[in-house]
Design an enzyme around this catalytic site. Structure first.
Site, PDB file in Angstrom:
ATOM      1  N   ARG A   1     -82.650  44.916   2.248  1.00  0.00           N
ATOM      2  CA  ARG A   1     -84.001  45.094   1.632  1.00  0.00           C
ATOM      3  C   ARG A   1     -84.822  45.249   3.175  1.00  0.00           C
ATOM      4  O   ARG A   1     -84.503  45.906   4.161  1.00  0.00           O
ATOM      5  CB  ARG A   1     -84.340  44.467   1.254  1.00  0.00           C
ATOM      6  CG  ARG A   1     -85.537  45.788   0.357  1.00  0.00           C
ATOM      7  CD  ARG A   1     -87.203  44.778   0.914  1.00  0.00           C
ATOM      8  NE  ARG A   1     -87.652  43.396   0.923  1.00  0.00           N
ATOM      9  CZ  ARG A   1     -88.771  43.032   1.381  1.00  0.00           C
ATOM     10  NH1 ARG A   1     -89.332  44.066   2.015  1.00  0.00           N
ATOM     11  NH2 ARG A   1     -88.900  41.821   1.020  1.00  0.00           N
ATOM     12  N   ASP A   2     -85.223  43.232   3.231  1.00  0.00           N
ATOM     13  CA  ASP A   2     -86.120  43.573   4.205  1.00  0.00           C
ATOM     14  C   ASP A   2     -85.191  43.240   6.146  1.00  0.00           C
ATOM     15  O   ASP A   2     -85.874  43.896   7.164  1.00  0.00           O
ATOM     16  CB  ASP A   2     -86.351  41.928   4.760  1.00  0.00           C
ATOM     17  CG  ASP A   2     -87.853  41.537   5.329  1.00  0.00           C
ATOM     18  OD1 ASP A   2     -88.640  42.682   5.140  1.00  0.00           O
ATOM     19  OD2 ASP A   2     -88.133  40.493   5.331  1.00  0.00           O
TER      20      ASP A   2
ATOM     21  N   GLU B   1     -97.401  37.750  -0.902  1.00  0.00           N
ATOM     22  CA  GLU B   1     -97.854  38.514   0.876  1.00  0.00           C
ATOM     23  C   GLU B   1     -98.568  38.173   1.344  1.00  0.00           C
ATOM     24  O   GLU B   1     -99.883  37.607   1.219  1.00  0.00           O
ATOM     25  CB  GLU B   1     -98.104  40.325   0.982  1.00  0.00           C
ATOM     26  CG  GLU B   1     -97.595  40.729   2.243  1.00  0.00           C
ATOM     27  CD  GLU B   1     -97.968  42.493   2.347  1.00  0.00           C
ATOM     28  OE1 GLU B   1     -96.844  43.194   2.701  1.00  0.00           O
ATOM     29  OE2 GLU B   1     -97.917  42.502   0.646  1.00  0.00           O
TER      30      GLU B   1
ATOM     31  N   TYR C   1     -93.871  38.012  -5.507  1.00  0.00           N
ATOM     32  CA  TYR C   1     -93.992  37.865  -3.658  1.00  0.00           C
ATOM     33  C   TYR C   1     -95.452  37.510  -3.411  1.00  0.00           C
ATOM     34  O   TYR C   1     -96.536  38.486  -4.077  1.00  0.00           O
ATOM     35  CB  TYR C   1     -93.872  39.277  -2.912  1.00  0.00           C
ATOM     36  CG  TYR C   1     -92.522  38.405  -2.352  1.00  0.00           C
ATOM     37  CD1 TYR C   1     -92.256  37.550  -1.229  1.00  0.00           C
ATOM     38  CD2 TYR C   1     -91.025  39.665  -2.588  1.00  0.00           C
ATOM     39  CE1 TYR C   1     -90.562  38.538  -0.701  1.00  0.00           C
ATOM     40  CE2 TYR C   1     -90.322  39.824  -2.079  1.00  0.00           C
ATOM     41  CZ  TYR C   1     -89.554  38.956  -1.157  1.00  0.00           C
ATOM     42  OH  TYR C   1     -88.298  39.190  -0.636  1.00  0.00           O
TER      43      TYR C   1
ATOM     44  N   HIS D   1     -90.150  34.377   8.011  1.00  0.00           N
ATOM     45  CA  HIS D   1     -90.048  35.188   9.605  1.00  0.00           C
ATOM     46  C   HIS D   1     -89.867  34.585  11.413  1.00  0.00           C
ATOM     47  O   HIS D   1     -90.217  33.323  11.730  1.00  0.00           O
ATOM     48  CB  HIS D   1     -91.191  36.559   9.470  1.00  0.00           C
ATOM     49  CG  HIS D   1     -90.445  37.152   8.640  1.00  0.00           C
ATOM     50  ND1 HIS D   1     -90.001  38.833   9.054  1.00  0.00           N
ATOM     51  CD2 HIS D   1     -90.486  37.114   7.338  1.00  0.00           C
ATOM     52  CE1 HIS D   1     -90.190  39.612   7.587  1.00  0.00           C
ATOM     53  NE2 HIS D   1     -90.813  38.684   6.956  1.00  0.00           N
TER      54      HIS D   1
ATOM     55  N   THR E   1     -95.612  36.336   6.457  1.00  0.00           N
ATOM     56  CA  THR E   1     -95.290  37.782   6.482  1.00  0.00           C
ATOM     57  C   THR E   1     -95.326  37.645   7.629  1.00  0.00           C
ATOM     58  O   THR E   1     -93.976  38.419   8.331  1.00  0.00           O
ATOM     59  CB  THR E   1     -96.200  38.049   5.898  1.00  0.00           C
ATOM     60  OG1 THR E   1     -95.981  38.155   3.849  1.00  0.00           O
ATOM     61  CG2 THR E   1     -95.871  39.397   6.156  1.00  0.00           C
TER      62      THR E   1
ATOM     63  N   HIS F   1     -89.855  32.435   2.409  1.00  0.00           N
ATOM     64  CA  HIS F   1     -89.433  33.513   3.491  1.00  0.00           C
ATOM     65  C   HIS F   1     -89.340  33.494   4.285  1.00  0.00           C
ATOM     66  O   HIS F   1     -90.648  33.540   4.798  1.00  0.00           O
ATOM     67  CB  HIS F   1     -89.548  34.803   2.255  1.00  0.00           C
ATOM     68  CG  HIS F   1     -89.175  35.999   2.955  1.00  0.00           C
ATOM     69  ND1 HIS F   1     -88.300  37.254   2.170  1.00  0.00           N
ATOM     70  CD2 HIS F   1     -89.987  36.768   3.975  1.00  0.00           C
ATOM     71  CE1 HIS F   1     -88.408  38.221   3.112  1.00  0.00           C
ATOM     72  NE2 HIS F   1     -89.349  37.647   3.978  1.00  0.00           N
TER      73      HIS F   1
END
Length: 507
Positions: A16-17, A146, A144, A209, A179, A207
């Site tokens: 997905r990501d 975001e 989530y 990045h 995010t 999560h």
């Protein structure tokens, strides 16, 4: 797992990501294969496989995975990103056969105010309606937040107002993404520790990045702060600079956080990494930790010498953990120990005087930026020592390559194998493919097995500034071992044939 250890759930979001990596799009069959490997061999706890409503192709890919997962007891480990869109995403989920949704909501006032133009109360009401509708349809819900990291920086009151609302909803997990990849490790630990301590009974995922190359450091701090789950991708794939990479994260947790464990099988990480590289076309940097081509290769001669004497240059990242082996590079920094290690693998022994001559020649080649591989050593030895001891048992005597409009490329090949000459004609999808097809016919006649070609790279030679010459480097797998050969010529196909002739003599 000991009683004092806590389990960290690993949710892989490559499908997905990770698929948001620029230029990457997996086919339905590729998605199914990756999903199967992640759950059955890598043994992650969950996988996020798609976004709802994206396309018909995405729907078919999800349906293939959910059908397989339902038959094999994995359906509760399959997750899909959904949206605050009334009943639309949930209906899509039901039709696709998925049972767990990850609802994308707003984790900062900035996003809420300028993207949705709604008040917190309006947003919460719409979120609660989607969660309730999902529950009515047998869909478990994770949420989530975001832009949560910016929410904690600039609108913390809103984040905690939203959390107060969410903990009263029938939500299984709350997913906290950085995010935009803006957090530094100290912030990650501070923000997550505050949340975990306020809501100790709630399952929080982090999560990360990698925009500032801090994803692994942030993941480590998130675990130390008490989160129960991590979102990772194979090879760190993802939008912009990507996500926190699965292989590096597992290595860090296993080596540096003794009070936690994961279900991931380290030994499977390299093979699945290479498969995803092939499917995606997203190349793994040679120096990428754990899965990069060069990360278990010693280059400096002093390091190879130290390894021989007492493993002086080893650390806990032993290649065998990941199904790999240690290598010793050949180049201008090579010492006798590097070259001896490579010769030993080839079954060649040299006197100290001859080894010194060969070492000097390799250093000279390295100074000229020429690539030297293990398979080049017999030729270097033959050249330096002016010896016939290293003889070519296979020699490509002649070939005719044809490429015509509206006709398949073809080759007529004459080759000498151990003094016996063969001639064969074949067609292929390209001139080199036709060459290999002719070669396969000849070797089948002799009941000999050819290696599998696993990688094929063409480039201007290192240090070159024109396209007058091209270098073809081919990676082969034979009898469980991997090796490379290279060819140099003004014609790409001819350089590949030269690399292939070297391979034939190596085996």
């Amino acid at each position: 797992m000991t009683k004092s250890q806590r389990h960290i759930e690993i949710m892989d979001t490559t499908l997905r990501d990770g698929e948001q990596t620029s230029g990457v799009s997996f086919s339905a069959s590729e998605k199914l294969t990756i999903a199967q490997l992640l759950l059955t061999e890598v043994k992650v706890d969950r996988i996020e496989i798609a976004s709802a409503r994206v396309s018909e192709g995405e729907f078919q890919a999800v349906k293939k995975i959910t059908d397989w997962a339902s038959e094999n007891g994995f359906i509760d480990k399959i997750e899909v990103l959904t949206f605050v869109d009334g009943t639309t995403s949930v209906d899509w989920m039901v039709k696709a056969g998925a049972k767990v949704m990850n609802l994308l909501t707003k984790g900062s006032m900035n996003h809420l105010k300028y993207q949705l133009k709604k008040t917190p109360e309006q947003h919460f009401q719409e979120v609660s309606e989607v969660i309730a509708y999902a529950a009515q349809n047998g869909i478990a819900c994770n949420v989530y937040l975001e832009d949560w990291s910016n929410g904690m920086r600039h609108s913390k009151d809103y984040v905690f107002q939203y959390l107060e609302f969410l903990v009263k909803q029938p939500v299984k997990r709350i997913l906290l993404p950085d995010t935009l990849g803006v957090l530094i490790p100290s912030e990650t630990r501070e923000y997550l520790k505050e949340i975990v301590e306020k809501y100790p009974d709630i399952h929080f995922d982090f999560h990360a990045h990698n925009d500032y190359d801090l994803s692994i450091a942030n993941v480590l701090e998130a675990v130390n702060a008490g989160v129960r789950g991590l979102h990772l991708t194979i090879n760190g794939m993802g939008e912009r600079a990507g996500n926190a990479p699965l292989a590096s994260t597992i290595a860090v947790l296993n080596d540096f956080v003794k009070d936690v464990n994961t279900s991931v099988d380290e030994a499977s990480l390299y093979s699945v990494s290479k498969l995803v590289e092939t499917f995606s076309g997203f190349r793994i940097p040679a120096n990428k930790p754990v899965v990069g081509e060069n990360v278990f290769t010693q280059t400096a001669g002093i390091h190879a010498d130290g390894d021989k004497k007492n493993n002086l240059y080893f650390n806990d990242l032993m290649p065998e953990r990941f199904g790999r082996t240690r290598k010793y590079a050949l180049g201008k920094t090579s010492g006798k120990a590097n070259i001896e290690n490579n010769l030993q693998q080839l079954g060649i022994r040299l006197s100290d005087a001859d080894l010194k001559k060969v070492t000097q020649k390799i250093i000279e080649l390295g100074d000229r930026k020429e690539t030297v591989t293990q398979s080049d050593l017999p030729y270097i030895i033959s050249d330096v020592l002016d010896s016939d001891a290293i003889e070519e048992k296979v020699h490509v005597e002649n070939y005719v390559l044809t490429h015509s409009k509206n006709l398949r490329p073809s080759v007529t090949l004459r080759i000498n194998v151990n003094g016996e000459t063969f001639e064969e004609h074949a067609q292929g999808d390209g001139q080199y493919d036709a060459f290999m097809n002719a070669l396969k016919v000849i070797y089948q006649k002799k009941k000999l097995v050819l290696p599998m070609l696993t990688d094929y790279a063409v480039r201007i030679p290192p240090g070159g500034k024109s396209d007058a010459l091209c270098e073809t480097i081919i990676t082969w797998e034979y009898s469980g071992k991997e090796f490379k050969t290279r060819g140099l010529d003004s014609d790409q196909t001819v350089s590949a044939i030269k690399a292939t002739q070297k391979m034939l003599n190596v085996i």
